[in-house]
Design a protein around this motif. Structure first.
Motif, PDB file in Angstrom:
ATOM      1  N   THR A   1     -12.731  -4.793  -3.451  1.00 29.24           N
ATOM      2  CA  THR A   1     -11.563  -5.427  -2.830  1.00 29.24           C
ATOM      3  C   THR A   1     -11.824  -6.900  -2.538  1.00 29.24           C
ATOM      4  O   THR A   1     -10.876  -7.675  -2.457  1.00 29.24           O
ATOM      5  CB  THR A   1     -11.166  -4.714  -1.529  1.00 29.24           C
ATOM      6  OG1 THR A   1     -12.321  -4.597  -0.721  1.00 29.24           O
ATOM      7  CG2 THR A   1     -10.581  -3.369  -1.785  1.00 29.24           C
TER       8      THR A   1
ATOM      9  N   LEU B   1      -6.251   1.107  -4.359  1.00 27.48           N
ATOM     10  CA  LEU B   1      -6.092   1.675  -3.025  1.00 27.48           C
ATOM     11  C   LEU B   1      -5.259   2.953  -3.049  1.00 27.48           C
ATOM     12  O   LEU B   1      -5.554   3.901  -2.319  1.00 27.48           O
ATOM     13  CB  LEU B   1      -5.450   0.669  -2.077  1.00 27.48           C
ATOM     14  CG  LEU B   1      -6.297  -0.547  -1.721  1.00 27.48           C
ATOM     15  CD1 LEU B   1      -5.589  -1.390  -0.686  1.00 27.48           C
ATOM     16  CD2 LEU B   1      -7.654  -0.132  -1.205  1.00 27.48           C
TER      17      LEU B   1
ATOM     18  N   THR C   1      -7.787   4.979   1.873  1.00 27.88           N
ATOM     19  CA  THR C   1      -6.903   3.894   2.277  1.00 27.88           C
ATOM     20  C   THR C   1      -6.139   4.260   3.533  1.00 27.88           C
ATOM     21  O   THR C   1      -5.964   3.434   4.432  1.00 27.88           O
ATOM     22  CB  THR C   1      -5.926   3.580   1.147  1.00 27.88           C
ATOM     23  OG1 THR C   1      -6.673   3.398  -0.042  1.00 27.88           O
ATOM     24  CG2 THR C   1      -5.133   2.328   1.448  1.00 27.88           C
TER      25      THR C   1
END
Lengths: 170, 501
Positions: free
Chosen positions: B216, B263, B271
């Motif tokens: 991420t 996600l 998530t």
């Protein structure tokens, strides 16, 4: 009792880190050629790590391409620019502090994760074939699509280099 | 292997190569016009692509090659939606580059073909179903943008933009590839769907979580979310206007679609436990972008900070997760496309005539070209979130989805408050631009701005898009909702503390 591959791994990993550090922050020399030579040593230690993973082809390519061709290019550029001694920069204390905190945080995160992790039932272990044949087969079957995209990427890189470096025409 | 799934990608590659080759035989005066041909090609692919959207919105097909059960390439509702988005954006950017071409000293046809190759990376990103595929397509985008950003190589600012993007992009890629290695090491697969099947066991594995976090980081760089936003203002300022526009729209959307795929496609359960992290990032991003934009005097730099703030708004929907939030993000992104491209079309025409990029170049734009002034005004009004334009309805949908999530976790209300503050702050600097256009004082340069009919058409499309999306949002929201519903698997938010820390 650590086995020989284990010992070799720790030795090679240690060398990689040590030479990598000397490449970017050598306290004894500010000469760019010295840094480049330490980069060669870093790359060769990493090739050793690949051998331990039985990725023989990757190890060979690592030495041939990176330690060989790419480093020669680096040295050429250093020679052409005629850099003798890099100037010592004044250390910015604030930046050093923030950078240090960031490094410690990331290192702490990784160490904590590794300590907590349980050893894996080696799922990736089945793929430990590093000779050219399985590698080539994977590249042209399962990974064909990314492989083809990389060919476009290389084309882009070539076009870009020519554009940014060619003489002004007209 | 079913090649028809790749038809738009193949067409774009061929178009890019064709433009690159056509340069060899065309006389140099005709090369500018190649951009029109490329844009026309993209419009054709765009129109053809609607087939996939209209006939069967929940059509899912994967690309099973080799022994793997799930393919690396997925052509589902979300992919089709984003592909249409990217194709439209690239077509408008190409028209913009034709208008801006007099500012390039060399290689205009290469600019067109590189734009097409960046588009190719985005198309593949939209269809990624595998960490390897994601990394490769992101690299294609990043490397291409390094060249596009430094295209005006006789301008120091442009070279600086290229170098900064290269270095920070390489750093982000390094984080990402390390993360992918950890994910592969702990999961034994890089396929999103296989990871999803394993997510219950993987959630307990800290190595996997660290790997995911590092992935991420790479995506955060792409969308310019705090704390990975540091490059955005400098790069936006230095790059040629069409490259900045494509960076602001295309590259950001590619980051968003991949973020959604990771996600909500690969690890939806994790998530739903990690919403706190997303809330914090979204809130800080909105505030940082809005606060830093206020003192800016350089138009492109202002747009850079505005783009950071908008990344925060896009993350609102991601943080609010289930269905409505993601639908709102998709909708907001579409409105953002029309709005930002309209702004940059105007900026490109204005900046073409002058060296300065200070807001004062907009002074007297109302007299120099009422049409451009109107387009820029509408776009700023839409960005500020004033009804009835697209920006208003997008922000409304986003805030509504966050409010809905607030019943489960009260920290969402805090996020709403922060977002409202961000909107109010942003009104100040967007209206500052409008003031510069109409009440900014006199501009020494009173010449009438001339621009081609295609720019006029492109602007008309953007204005129509802004109005259509704002006034009649139903179709767009429905399409976005179908795209999300057919492709992602968001899980309801859980109020527990984050397990993914």
């Amino acid at each position: 009792m650590p086995t020989l591959p284990d010992l070799l791994f720790y030795a090679l990993a240690g060398f990689t880190l040590l030479f990598g550090f000397l490449c970017v922050a050598n306290p004894f020399s500010r000469n760019p050629v010295t840094s480049a030579m330490f980069l060669v040593l870093t790359i060769i230690s990493m090739a050793g790590l690949f051998v331990l993973l039985q990725a023989f082809f990757l190890a060979a390519v690592q030495v041939l391409v990176y330690a060989g061709a790419v480093m020669v290019l680096f040295l050429f550029v250093i020679m052409l620019l005629d850099i003798k001694e890099e100037e010592r920069r004044r250390l910015n204390k604030a930046a050093l502090g923030i950078g240090g905190v960031a490094v410690l945080a990331i290192a702490g995160l990784l160490v904590r994760a590794l300590v907590q992790a349980t050893p894996l039932a080696s799922a990736a272990g089945q793929r430990a074939e590093g000779s050219t044949k399985p590698l080539g087969r994977l590249l042209f079957t399962e990974y064909l699509l990314p492989f083809e995209i990389l060919s476009v990427l290389l084309l882009v890189a070539m076009v870009g280099v020519i554009l940014l470096s060619k003489k002004e025409m007209k | 292997m079913n090649l028809s799934l790749f038809q738009s990608e193949i067409a774009v590659v061929l178009l890019g190569l064709g433009v690159l080759l056509a340069d060899l035989w065309l006389p140099s005066e005709a090369r500018n016009k190649l951009g029109y041909a490329a844009a026309a090609g993209l419009v054709a692919i765009f129109l053809y692509g609607f087939r996939g959207l209209l006939i069967d919105p929940v059509h899912v097909s994967v690309f099973p090659i080799g022994g793997s059960k799930f393919g690396m390439f997925i052509q589902d509702g979300l992919a089709v939606y984003f592909k249409q988005f990217f194709l439209l954006a690239a077509a408008i950017v190409l028209l913009m580059s034709v208008e801006y071409s007099s500012r390039f000293t060399a290689g205009i046809s290469e600019f067109y073909s590189l734009t097409l190759f960046a588009l190719l990376g985005m198309l593949f990103a939209a269809s990624s179903n595998d960490f390897v595929m994601m990394f490769v397509s992101l690299e294609l985008i990043t490397i291409t943008f390094v060249v596009l950003n430094s295209f005006q190589r006789n301008r120091m600012a442009s070279l600086e933009a290229g170098v900064k993007y290269l270095i920070i992009g390489a750093l982000a890629s390094a984080f990402m590839v390390f993360g992918i290695a950890l994910v592969f090491g702990s999961a034994g697969t890089t396929n999103f769907e296989e990871v999803r099947a394993l997510q219950k066991t993987l959630a307990a594995n800290p190595v996997f979580l660290v790997g995911l976090l590092l992935v991420t980081v790479g995506l955060g760089f792409k969308i310019a979310a705090v704390p990975f936003q540091i490059w955005a203002p400098d790069v936006y300022q230095g790059s040629p206007a069409p490259a900045t526009a494509f960076l602001a729209v295309g590259s950001k959307a590619a980051g968003i679609v991949l973020l959604m795929r990771v996600l909500f496609g690969a690890v939806p359960m994790l998530t739903s436990h990690a919403t706190k992290l997303l809330i914090v990032v979204a809130a800080i991003t909105i505030l940082y972008g809005a606060l830093c934009a206020i003192p800016q005097r350089n138009i492109k730099r202002l747009m850079g900070y505005s783009s950071i703030a908008n990344a925060g708004f896009l993350l609102l929907g991601v943080a609010a997760a289930p269905h409505e939030g993601l639908t709102a993000t998709l909708y907001y992104l579409t409105g953002y496309l029309f709005t930002v491209l309209a702004a940059f079309l105007v900026i490109a025409v204005v900046l073409r005539e002058t060296e300065s990029e200070d807001i004062s170049v907009l002074h007297g734009l109302g007299h120099r070209s009422p049409y451009l002034a109107l387009a820029l005004t509408l776009s700023m009004v839409s960005l500020a979130g004033v009804p009835p334009l697209a920006g208003f309805f997008g922000k409304f949908l986003l805030l509504r989805s966050v409010m809905a999530a607030g019943t489960l976790d009260s920290s969402y209300y805090l996020l709403v408050a922060v977002a409202v503050v961000g909107v109010v702050l942003s009104i100040y600097y967007y209206l500052g631009i409008i003031r510069a256009i109409y009440w900014g004082g006199t501009n020494p340069d009173k010449s009438v701005l001339r621009f081609g009919i295609t720019t006029k058409v492109a602007l008309a499309i953007c204005i129509a898009g802004m109005l259509y999306a704002g006034v009649l949002p139903h179709f767009l929201v429905q399409t976005a909702s179908n795209a999300v519903g057919s492709s992602l698997h968001p899980e309801p938010v859980t109020a527990q503390t984050s397990a993914a820390r």
